[in-house]
Design an enzyme around this catalytic site. Structure first.
Site: not given
Length: 330
Positions: A129-131, A202, A240
């Site tokens: 998952y890309h912050g 994202e 995040r």
């Protein structure tokens, strides 16, 4: 004539240091009531201090990147002769930078890496998952290098290759833009490769709800199928909360969709707790289609988010987790 210091200490009562400083400045500048101006200046500084902090701290990370680049140039200059006799002249440079970035992660974020035993001995495709920034991936690669002496290449957006001075850093750490053939080739050589299917979109437009924005992308799954390697899902807790973006502003979203550049401002750099979790590998199955593998991978990353991340994310809670040992309650 009495000196400024003598004026501050003379008389029946002594002045405070601030009053003394004000008195001296009035004598030097000839400006009366300078204390009122100083009080106003301190008030303005106090008023805007939070704003300065959240937008200045990201600049510190940029500076650290350029310090890394400067170190690589110095290292290259000092090792030009050795380069002709070494199969990989950058081994020492990677060791130093891994130590620097791992130290930064430990000190600023109390960074932890869990599930490293799920990284295979051979090649594998890490999907994460890309912050708002890829800082957690930098910490992951640094810790991986220190613990396992392994490197992990990563697929980056084309704009990264246009950043001034970044070329040497990207080359040394195996950052590639693609295409699919280059990704498959990297894996077939026995290396680890990482991909964030959500990419810049994202990073900019997901939020504290940790919504996965992969659309219908399945190219990463086809890469794993063609290279016949497992997929390793990965997620970083509180990623995040360290950095946030202003992606909720619709005009910025429209502008990004037109020019495809990260024009959305970000803020933060907060010293929140970061923990990277590596899930169990999804093995290669010759009969599985790219669509099926992509859906299975997305479900695996979503499971890591649900297990390890309290939603919605909260910056203050993430800061307090620096002083707690427990993880997310099941």
């Amino acid at each position: 004539m009495t000196g400024g210091n003598e004026s501050c200490t003379g008389g029946p009562t002594s002045m405070s240091y601030l009053t003394c400083l004000t008195y001296i400045l009035e004598e030097w500048t000839g400006v009366e009531d300078i204390g009122d101006y100083l009080s106003y200046a301190f008030y303005i500084l106090w008023l805007f201090f939070p704003l300065v902090v959240v937008f200045v701290l990201p600049g510190v990370i940029v500076i650290l990147f350029y310090v890394s680049i400067l170190w690589l140039h110095i290292y290259k200059r000092k090792n030009e002769i050795k380069e002709a006799y070494s199969h990989d002249v950058w081994i020492g440079a990677r060791e130093v930078l891994a130590t620097i970035w791992d130290g930064h992660g430990r000190i600023w974020h109390g960074y932890e890496l869990h599930g490293i035993e799920n990284i295979p001995q051979g090649p594998g495709l890490v999907v994460f998952y890309h912050g708002a920034t890829p800082l957690d991936f930098v910490y992951f690669t640094a810790r991986l290098h220190i613990m396992k002496k392994r490197c992990c290449s990563v697929v980056a957006d084309h704009f990264v290759f246009r950043l001034p001075g970044f070329r040497i850093l990207l080359d040394v750490f195996g950052v590639i833009h693609g295409p699919k053939e280059a990704c498959v080739g990297t894996l077939e050589k026995g290396h680890l490769l990482a991909i964030a299917p959500g990419g810049v979109r994202e990073a900019l437009f997901s939020d504290e709800m940790y919504t996965i924005l992969w659309s219908d992308r399945k190219g990463f799954a086809q890469v794993a199928i063609d290279a016949k390697v497992p997929i390793i899902p990965m997620f970083t807790q509180n990623v995040r909360e360290g950095f946030r973006t202003l992606g909720g502003i619709k005009i910025l979203r429209s502008l990004y969709e037109r020019i495809r550049l990260p024009v959305v401002p970000l803020y933060g750099g907060f010293p929140v707790k970061l923990r990277t979790y590596i899930g169990e590998p999804i093995p290669y199955e010759p009969n599985m289609t790219a669509e099926e593998l992509a859906a299975k991978t997305k479900a695996a990353v979503q499971a890591l988010i649900e297990k390890h991340q309290k939603i919605p994310g909260n910056i203050f809670r993430a800061l307090m987790e620096r002083f707690q040992t427990q993880k997310k309650e099941d």
